[in-house]
Design an enzyme around this catalytic site. Structure first.
Site, short mmCIF file in Angstrom:
data_model
loop_
_atom_site.label_atom_id
_atom_site.label_comp_id
_atom_site.label_asym_id
_atom_site.label_seq_id
_atom_site.Cartn_x
_atom_site.Cartn_y
_atom_site.Cartn_z
N HIS A 1 0.92 -1.15 0.19
CA HIS A 1 -0.03 0.11 0.08
C HIS A 1 0.83 1.33 -0.02
O HIS A 1 2.24 1.10 0.13
CB HIS A 1 -0.84 -0.08 1.45
CG HIS A 1 -0.31 -0.19 2.52
ND1 HIS A 1 0.76 0.55 2.96
CD2 HIS A 1 -0.40 -1.43 3.49
CE1 HIS A 1 0.87 0.33 4.16
NE2 HIS A 1 0.32 -0.96 4.61
N GLY B 1 1.92 3.06 2.22
CA GLY B 1 3.07 3.28 3.16
C GLY B 1 4.21 2.55 2.66
O GLY B 1 5.39 3.08 2.92
N HIS B 2 3.99 1.32 2.26
CA HIS B 2 4.96 0.86 1.63
C HIS B 2 5.77 1.48 0.42
O HIS B 2 6.96 1.58 0.40
CB HIS B 2 4.74 -0.81 1.04
CG HIS B 2 4.16 -1.59 2.00
ND1 HIS B 2 2.74 -2.34 1.97
CD2 HIS B 2 4.68 -2.41 3.08
CE1 HIS B 2 2.48 -3.10 3.08
NE2 HIS B 2 3.96 -3.14 3.65
P1 AMP Z 1 4.92 -4.75 6.60
O1 AMP Z 1 4.40 -5.17 5.26
O2 AMP Z 1 3.52 -4.44 7.39
O3 AMP Z 1 5.88 -5.65 7.67
O4 AMP Z 1 5.79 -3.54 6.64
C1 AMP Z 1 6.78 -3.25 5.90
C2 AMP Z 1 7.25 -1.96 6.08
O5 AMP Z 1 6.35 -1.00 5.76
C3 AMP Z 1 7.83 -1.52 7.66
O6 AMP Z 1 8.89 -0.86 7.91
C4 AMP Z 1 6.39 -0.94 8.05
O7 AMP Z 1 6.72 -0.01 9.12
C5 AMP Z 1 6.29 0.03 6.79
N1 AMP Z 1 4.76 0.41 6.79
C6 AMP Z 1 3.75 -0.21 6.99
N2 AMP Z 1 2.57 0.57 6.99
C7 AMP Z 1 3.08 1.83 6.98
C8 AMP Z 1 2.41 3.13 6.91
N3 AMP Z 1 1.23 3.45 7.11
N4 AMP Z 1 3.26 4.24 6.81
C9 AMP Z 1 4.63 4.12 6.76
N5 AMP Z 1 5.24 2.93 6.64
C10 AMP Z 1 4.41 1.91 6.84
#
Ligand code: AMP
Length: 281
Positions: free
Chosen positions: A34, A36-37
């Site tokens: 998404h 964020g990623h």
């Molecule tokens: P995940 O796939 O949930 O393990 O997240 C992978 C990376 O994306 C991690 O460094 C998370 O902190 C970052 N991440 C996930 N959601 C967000 C968000 N809403 N804003 C910023 N970074 C994010």
């Protein structure tokens, strides 16, 4: 854009990049990408010669009652988004490759893993640090990008890099939010319509806390009390924790001064949502 599933192949590619003096920007993810990623990927793209992401839903960091099996996976869509954002390589290993028979070693994260989310997720942060260290050893990044959304994870990874003298830089990017303020998360897709609507209470309660601090309230107990009232009066919300902690130690602060982390974790049904804000006084 390449998809590499083989560990040796990934290692030799990174090695040849390094030999050519190229920088590698790396963002580890569990997929279902998404914005964020994508914020991490775009930053990595701007700052490096080569961009690698990993997509690996790491089984060891999920508790037995947690959502490993139903965690959202959408590799076809992820590939499209990653390519558009300028990723050079998706490292996409199998569980068998990452944890072959007999795998035993792990990173010890000390009491940092017992605070906040660690209370309800024992062993989670050791598993996260272990898989991240493995990924660092496979990808050999110059810079690794993480989101502030997972504040405790970021803190633990930064500490691991420092404690174990890992030869890379960590960069942390701000929380990316939906229009109404809900922090983006792959787990948001679990929320039913009513839960999704009410989930903005995490953001609202954090904003209220920041507002109180800005208007000179320095008493964590009072701030947390108001946040608790706000969340408790939200239909379907069950508080896991609300904390105001020191950014380095994750210990509760007695008074708000310097830089503090306000963090909140709330269940909607079985869905565990987290959010946080950093305040500098
Ligand atoms: P995940 O796939 O949930 O393990 O997240 C992978 C990376 O994306 C991690 O460094 C998370 O902190 C970052 N991440 C996930 N959601 C967000 C968000 N809403 N804003 C910023 N970074 C994010």
């Amino acid at each position: 854009m390449k998809v590499i599933t083989n560990i040796n192949q990934m290692q030799s590619l990174s090695c040849s990049m390094q030999k050519k003096g190229k920088t590698i920007g790396f963002a580890p993810t569990m997929g279902c990408l998404h914005d964020g990623h994508l914020s991490l990927i775009r930053k990595a793209r701007r700052e490096n010669d080569y961009v690698v992401i990993s997509i690996f839903v790491n089984p060891t960091q999920f508790g037995p009652e947690e959502d490993f099996n139903r965690y959202p996976r959408n590799f076809t869509q992820d590939k499209k988004l990653a390519k558009l954002a300028g990723v050079d390589v998706i490292f996409y290993p199998t569980t068998q490759a990452m944890y072959p028979e007999g795998h035993k070693s792990a990173v010890c994260v000390g009491d940092l893993g017992d605070a906040l989310c660690g209370v309800s997720r024992p062993g989670h942060f050791s598993a996260v640090a272990t898989v991240v260290l493995k990924l660092f050893n496979i990808v050999s990044p110059s810079v690794a990008y993480f989101g502030q959304k997972d504040a405790q994870q970021v803190m633990i990874i930064k500490r691991m890099v420092r404690d174990l003298n890992l030869p890379l830089k960590i960069k942390v990017l701000p929380v990316v939010r939906e229009r109404d303020g809900l922090a983006m998360s792959s787990r948001n897709s679990y929320l039913r319509r009513e839960q999704r609507k009410n989930a903005i209470i995490l953001y609202k309660s954090l904003q209220t806390a920041v507002g109180m601090i800005k208007s000179k309230n320095k008493v964590p107990r009072e701030i947390i009390c108001l946040m608790r009232e706000m969340i408790k009066s939200t239909s379907g919300a069950r508080i896991d924790y609300i904390k105001i902690v020191n950014l380095e130690t994750l210990h509760d602060v007695k008074t708000v001064k310097g830089c503090v982390l306000i963090c909140v974790a709330v269940f909607f049904g079985k869905t565990h949502l987290i959010d946080n804000m950093i305040v500098r006084v």
